[in-house]
Design a protein around this motif. Structure first.
Motif, PDB file in Angstrom:
ATOM      1  N   VAL A 177       0.845  -1.190   0.000  1.00  0.00           N
ATOM      2  CA  VAL A 177       0.000   0.000   0.000  1.00  0.00           C
ATOM      3  C   VAL A 177       0.886   1.247   0.000  1.00  0.00           C
ATOM      4  CG1 VAL A 177      -1.705   1.330   1.314  1.00  0.00           C
ATOM      5  CG2 VAL A 177      -1.895  -1.164   1.159  1.00  0.00           C
ATOM      6  N   LEU A 178       0.545   2.226  -0.842  1.00  0.00           N
ATOM      7  CA  LEU A 178       1.232   3.521  -0.832  1.00  0.00           C
ATOM      8  C   LEU A 178       0.565   4.387   0.228  1.00  0.00           C
ATOM      9  CD1 LEU A 178       1.581   4.125  -4.691  1.00  0.00           C
ATOM     10  CD2 LEU A 178       3.237   3.093  -3.129  1.00  0.00           C
ATOM     11  N   PRO A 179       1.217   4.615   1.357  1.00  0.00           N
ATOM     12  CA  PRO A 179       0.531   5.204   2.514  1.00  0.00           C
ATOM     13  C   PRO A 179       0.122   6.667   2.353  1.00  0.00           C
ATOM     14  CG  PRO A 179       2.881   4.979   2.946  1.00  0.00           C
ATOM     15  CD  PRO A 179       2.627   4.306   1.640  1.00  0.00           C
ATOM     16  N   ASN A 180       0.823   7.440   1.530  1.00  0.00           N
ATOM     17  CA  ASN A 180       0.566   8.885   1.428  1.00  0.00           C
ATOM     18  C   ASN A 180       0.245   9.297  -0.006  1.00  0.00           C
ATOM     19  OD1 ASN A 180       1.309   9.323   4.249  1.00  0.00           O
ATOM     20  ND2 ASN A 180       3.420   8.935   3.564  1.00  0.00           N
ATOM     21  N   SER A 181      -0.538   8.470  -0.711  1.00  0.00           N
ATOM     22  CA  SER A 181      -0.750   8.698  -2.148  1.00  0.00           C
ATOM     23  C   SER A 181      -1.711   9.844  -2.453  1.00  0.00           C
ATOM     24  CB  SER A 181      -1.279   7.423  -2.805  1.00  0.00           C
ATOM     25  OG  SER A 181      -2.582   7.122  -2.336  1.00  0.00           O
ATOM     26  N   ASN A 182      -2.585  10.212  -1.506  1.00  0.00           N
ATOM     27  CA  ASN A 182      -3.645  11.226  -1.750  1.00  0.00           C
ATOM     28  C   ASN A 182      -4.684  10.732  -2.745  1.00  0.00           C
ATOM     29  OD1 ASN A 182      -2.525  13.143  -0.005  1.00  0.00           O
ATOM     30  ND2 ASN A 182      -1.302  14.089  -1.632  1.00  0.00           N
ATOM     31  N   ALA A 183      -4.777   9.424  -2.956  1.00  0.00           N
ATOM     32  CA  ALA A 183      -5.741   8.894  -3.923  1.00  0.00           C
ATOM     33  C   ALA A 183      -7.172   9.249  -3.548  1.00  0.00           C
ATOM     34  CB  ALA A 183      -5.591   7.382  -4.025  1.00  0.00           C
ATOM     35  N   GLU A 184      -7.439   9.422  -2.256  1.00  0.00           N
ATOM     36  CA  GLU A 184      -8.801   9.709  -1.809  1.00  0.00           C
ATOM     37  C   GLU A 184      -9.284  11.089  -2.238  1.00  0.00           C
ATOM     38  OE1 GLU A 184      -5.983  11.269   1.278  1.00  0.00           O
ATOM     39  OE2 GLU A 184      -6.173   9.431   0.081  1.00  0.00           O
ATOM     40  N   LEU A 185      -8.394  11.948  -2.725  1.00  0.00           N
ATOM     41  CA  LEU A 185      -8.782  13.295  -3.142  1.00  0.00           C
ATOM     42  C   LEU A 185      -9.377  13.320  -4.547  1.00  0.00           C
ATOM     43  CD1 LEU A 185      -5.685  15.370  -1.908  1.00  0.00           C
ATOM     44  CD2 LEU A 185      -7.856  14.967  -0.721  1.00  0.00           C
ATOM     45  N   PHE A 186      -9.201  12.235  -5.310  1.00  0.00           N
ATOM     46  CA  PHE A 186      -9.546  12.250  -6.723  1.00  0.00           C
ATOM     47  C   PHE A 186     -10.563  11.170  -7.054  1.00  0.00           C
ATOM     48  CE2 PHE A 186      -5.127  13.635  -6.197  1.00  0.00           C
ATOM     49  CZ  PHE A 186      -5.200  14.905  -6.755  1.00  0.00           C
ATOM     50  N   GLY A 187     -11.258  11.386  -8.160  1.00  0.00           N
ATOM     51  CA  GLY A 187     -12.173  10.385  -8.685  1.00  0.00           C
ATOM     52  C   GLY A 187     -11.556   9.699  -9.890  1.00  0.00           C
ATOM     53  N   PHE A 188     -11.562   8.372  -9.891  1.00  0.00           N
ATOM     54  CA  PHE A 188     -10.978   7.598 -10.984  1.00  0.00           C
ATOM     55  C   PHE A 188     -12.042   6.716 -11.619  1.00  0.00           C
ATOM     56  CE2 PHE A 188      -7.514   8.483  -8.044  1.00  0.00           C
ATOM     57  CZ  PHE A 188      -6.496   8.899  -8.878  1.00  0.00           C
ATOM     58  N   ARG A 189     -11.799   6.335 -12.876  1.00  0.00           N
ATOM     59  CA  ARG A 189     -12.636   5.390 -13.599  1.00  0.00           C
ATOM     60  C   ARG A 189     -11.786   4.190 -13.992  1.00  0.00           C
ATOM     61  NH1 ARG A 189     -16.970   7.310 -16.962  1.00  0.00           N
ATOM     62  NH2 ARG A 189     -15.996   6.078 -18.628  1.00  0.00           N
ATOM     63  N   SER A 190     -12.449   3.149 -14.487  1.00  0.00           N
ATOM     64  CA  SER A 190     -11.714   1.950 -14.872  1.00  0.00           C
ATOM     65  C   SER A 190     -10.728   2.221 -16.008  1.00  0.00           C
ATOM     66  CB  SER A 190     -12.686   0.840 -15.289  1.00  0.00           C
ATOM     67  OG  SER A 190     -13.479   1.264 -16.392  1.00  0.00           O
ATOM     68  N   ASP A 191     -10.997   3.253 -16.829  1.00  0.00           N
ATOM     69  CA  ASP A 191     -10.108   3.586 -17.943  1.00  0.00           C
ATOM     70  C   ASP A 191      -9.312   4.860 -17.679  1.00  0.00           C
ATOM     71  OD1 ASP A 191     -12.210   5.338 -18.017  1.00  0.00           O
ATOM     72  OD2 ASP A 191     -12.616   5.120 -20.151  1.00  0.00           O
ATOM     73  N   SER A 192      -9.063   5.184 -16.400  1.00  0.00           N
ATOM     74  CA  SER A 192      -8.400   6.438 -16.055  1.00  0.00           C
ATOM     75  C   SER A 192      -6.924   6.481 -16.416  1.00  0.00           C
ATOM     76  CB  SER A 192      -8.545   6.723 -14.548  1.00  0.00           C
ATOM     77  OG  SER A 192      -9.830   7.174 -14.225  1.00  0.00           O
ATOM     78  N   PHE A 193      -6.264   5.319 -16.457  1.00  0.00           N
ATOM     79  CA  PHE A 193      -4.823   5.341 -16.698  1.00  0.00           C
ATOM     80  C   PHE A 193      -4.524   5.845 -18.100  1.00  0.00           C
ATOM     81  CE2 PHE A 193      -0.803   3.168 -17.930  1.00  0.00           C
ATOM     82  CZ  PHE A 193       0.026   3.807 -17.035  1.00  0.00           C
ATOM     83  N   ALA A 194      -3.570   6.790 -18.207  1.00  0.00           N
ATOM     84  CA  ALA A 194      -3.209   7.372 -19.500  1.00  0.00           C
ATOM     85  C   ALA A 194      -1.884   6.835 -20.023  1.00  0.00           C
ATOM     86  CB  ALA A 194      -3.158   8.900 -19.392  1.00  0.00           C
ATOM     87  N   MET A 195      -0.825   6.890 -19.193  1.00  0.00           N
ATOM     88  CA  MET A 195       0.492   6.463 -19.661  1.00  0.00           C
ATOM     89  C   MET A 195       1.474   6.486 -18.506  1.00  0.00           C
ATOM     90  SD  MET A 195       1.816   9.960 -21.556  1.00  0.00           S
ATOM     91  CE  MET A 195       3.394   9.260 -21.972  1.00  0.00           C
ATOM     92  N   CYS A 196       2.645   5.857 -18.731  1.00  0.00           N
ATOM     93  CA  CYS A 196       3.778   5.978 -17.826  1.00  0.00           C
ATOM     94  C   CYS A 196       4.962   6.461 -18.644  1.00  0.00           C
ATOM     95  CB  CYS A 196       4.091   4.650 -17.135  1.00  0.00           C
ATOM     96  SG  CYS A 196       5.416   4.764 -15.890  1.00  0.00           S
ATOM     97  N   PHE A 197       5.616   7.520 -18.169  1.00  0.00           N
ATOM     98  CA  PHE A 197       6.719   8.120 -18.918  1.00  0.00           C
ATOM     99  C   PHE A 197       7.784   8.589 -17.946  1.00  0.00           C
ATOM    100  CE2 PHE A 197       8.573  11.882 -21.175  1.00  0.00           C
ATOM    101  CZ  PHE A 197       9.172  11.185 -22.225  1.00  0.00           C
ATOM    102  N   LYS A 198       8.996   8.075 -18.137  1.00  0.00           N
ATOM    103  CA  LYS A 198      10.140   8.453 -17.306  1.00  0.00           C
ATOM    104  C   LYS A 198       9.823   8.336 -15.821  1.00  0.00           C
ATOM    105  CE  LYS A 198      12.367  11.354 -20.794  1.00  0.00           C
ATOM    106  NZ  LYS A 198      12.903  12.692 -21.166  1.00  0.00           N
ATOM    107  N   ARG A 199       9.339   7.155 -15.438  1.00  0.00           N
ATOM    108  CA  ARG A 199       9.106   6.769 -14.048  1.00  0.00           C
ATOM    109  C   ARG A 199       7.967   7.551 -13.384  1.00  0.00           C
ATOM    110  NH1 ARG A 199      12.571   7.435 -10.375  1.00  0.00           N
ATOM    111  NH2 ARG A 199      12.314   5.432  -9.329  1.00  0.00           N
ATOM    112  N   THR A 200       7.082   8.106 -14.190  1.00  0.00           N
ATOM    113  CA  THR A 200       5.917   8.806 -13.652  1.00  0.00           C
ATOM    114  C   THR A 200       4.654   8.289 -14.330  1.00  0.00           C
ATOM    115  OG1 THR A 200       7.194  10.814 -13.169  1.00  0.00           O
ATOM    116  CG2 THR A 200       4.806  11.041 -13.308  1.00  0.00           C
ATOM    117  N   PHE A 201       3.668   7.906 -13.514  1.00  0.00           N
ATOM    118  CA  PHE A 201       2.363   7.465 -14.012  1.00  0.00           C
ATOM    119  C   PHE A 201       1.463   8.682 -14.199  1.00  0.00           C
ATOM    120  CE2 PHE A 201       4.105   3.971 -11.533  1.00  0.00           C
ATOM    121  CZ  PHE A 201       3.865   2.862 -12.320  1.00  0.00           C
ATOM    122  N   TYR A 202       0.706   8.705 -15.289  1.00  0.00           N
ATOM    123  CA  TYR A 202      -0.241   9.794 -15.559  1.00  0.00           C
ATOM    124  C   TYR A 202      -1.652   9.224 -15.694  1.00  0.00           C
ATOM    125  CZ  TYR A 202       3.852  12.710 -16.401  1.00  0.00           C
ATOM    126  OH  TYR A 202       5.034  13.394 -16.253  1.00  0.00           O
TER     127      TYR A 202
END
Length: 356
Positions: A177-202
């Motif tokens: 588990v990523l303990p300090n991700s702030n994921a709870e601040l955002f709304g995501f969908r099943s197709d939310s992932f866009a890309m990963c570039f230079k060690r960063t997920f978008y």
């Protein structure tokens, strides 16, 4: 004839990184060292794939297309020009949730099952279920960590009012588990992932009622908002794509002219974090459903009506049709294509299963 002197091992390996996957598969039987190099040395394989990704004009670089009507296989996977890929174990509802170094991350429609798959070797590996915290999967994304030479998968999960992010690492075959991700601040969908570039997920997400782009770096594991270009709309009703152009992140947005079949497409390139420059506007393009990905360095692929794919060259502004094996269902099915730049590789999934 004089004997040719032996080349240094480092030079030999550097030459071998220039060879495509098919050649490596033939040459791995030359000697035990080459077999170990091609099958088990992750650093060598990473260098070999990176060479072809940087040289995207190479014939070894394909675009992998995903669409349920493309083929009669259970995945609907194909490459341009239409080389079919099949995958039986993933089931009928398959989504590409990331790709890197010749490995695809695939998920079921509800993200309850996630697997890694190498189409070149037909090896696949199901990711283990999380036992630490019960919940439902909301979004999945995969990338490659070049600092540790390891594949990582990020999954957003929720239960009742709790939302969190967790990370899978291939080398340990486990989730944390990523303990300090702030994921709870955002709304995501099943197709939310866009890309990963230079060690960063978008990711595409919502924040306080607005559509935003968020980034999660592999170092800190914290979601943060990426500022958008001024006045740009990236909601579900506004076709958009996050891709790579000239080794920079590019945001491609499509806007329709009112009550007409014509659209304009804006191409933005990000310099620093959230600093955008508008590179090009393509005006009066007929029948665009959505932008997809850049191919061969600077050709933008676009999904059109009637099941067509067009390409637009940024340097010459030439627009042309790309050949797709005609399937009558594509004419009626407006489901979105997924398109990724794909380089075949021999990267092993360390204990995965091979399709028969």
């Amino acid at each position: 004839m004089k004997n040719v002197p032996n080349l240094p091992q480092e030079l030999v390996e550097e030459i071998l990184t220039r060879l495509p996957c098919k050649s490596l598969m033939r040459f791995k039987c030359v000697c035990k060292h080459w077999y170990a190099l091609f099958c088990n040395d992750t650093k060598f394989l990473s260098r070999q794939v990176s060479h072809f990704l940087k040289n995207q004009n190479s014939a070894a670089t394909d675009v992998l297309l995903r669409h349920p009507s493309l083929t009669n296989s259970r995945t609907g996977l194909a490459t341009l020009p239409c080389k079919l890929l099949t995958l039986s174990p993933a089931g009928e509802w398959v989504r590409i949730c990331g790709h890197s170094n010749g490995i695809l991350c695939l998920s079921s429609g509800d993200n309850s099952q996630v697997l890694l798959y190498n189409p070149s070797t037909t090896e696949f590996r199901y990711l283990p279920h999380t036992l630490e915290r019960l919940g439902f999967s909301e979004a999945v994304g995969m990338g490659y960590d070049y600092s540790s030479n390891d594949f990582k998968v990020i999954r957003i999960r929720y239960a009742v009012s709790d939302i969190w992010a967790e990370q899978y690492t291939l080398s340990t075959d486990s989730w944390t588990v990523l303990p300090n991700s702030n994921a709870e601040l955002f709304g995501f969908r099943s197709d939310s992932f866009a890309m990963c570039f230079k060690r960063t997920f978008y990711w595409w997400a919502t924040y306080q009622g607005d559509y935003v782009i968020v980034a999660l770096n592999m170092d800190d594991g914290v979601f943060q908002i990426v500022p958008k270009p001024p006045g740009v709309l990236i909601g579900q009703l506004h076709p958009r794509s996050l891709t790579v152009l000239y080794d920079s992140i590019s945001l491609v947005c499509c806007s329709c002219y009112h009550n007409t079949p014509f659209s304009s497409i804006d191409i933005w390139v990000m310099g620093g974090f959230g600093s955008w420059t508008q590179m090009r506007t393509i005006k009066h393009v007929r029948g665009v459903l959505r932008p997809l990905v850049f191919w061969k360095g600077n050709e933008l692929l676009m999904q059109m009506t009637l099941g067509k794919i067009k390409s637009y060259r940024v340097d010459t502004e030439e627009i042309k049709d790309l050949y797709l094996d005609r399937n009558p269902y594509l004419y009626l099915d407006r489901s979105p294509f997924q398109a990724v730049n794909y380089v075949p590789s021999l990267v092993s999934l360390k204990g995965g299963i091979h399709l028969v």
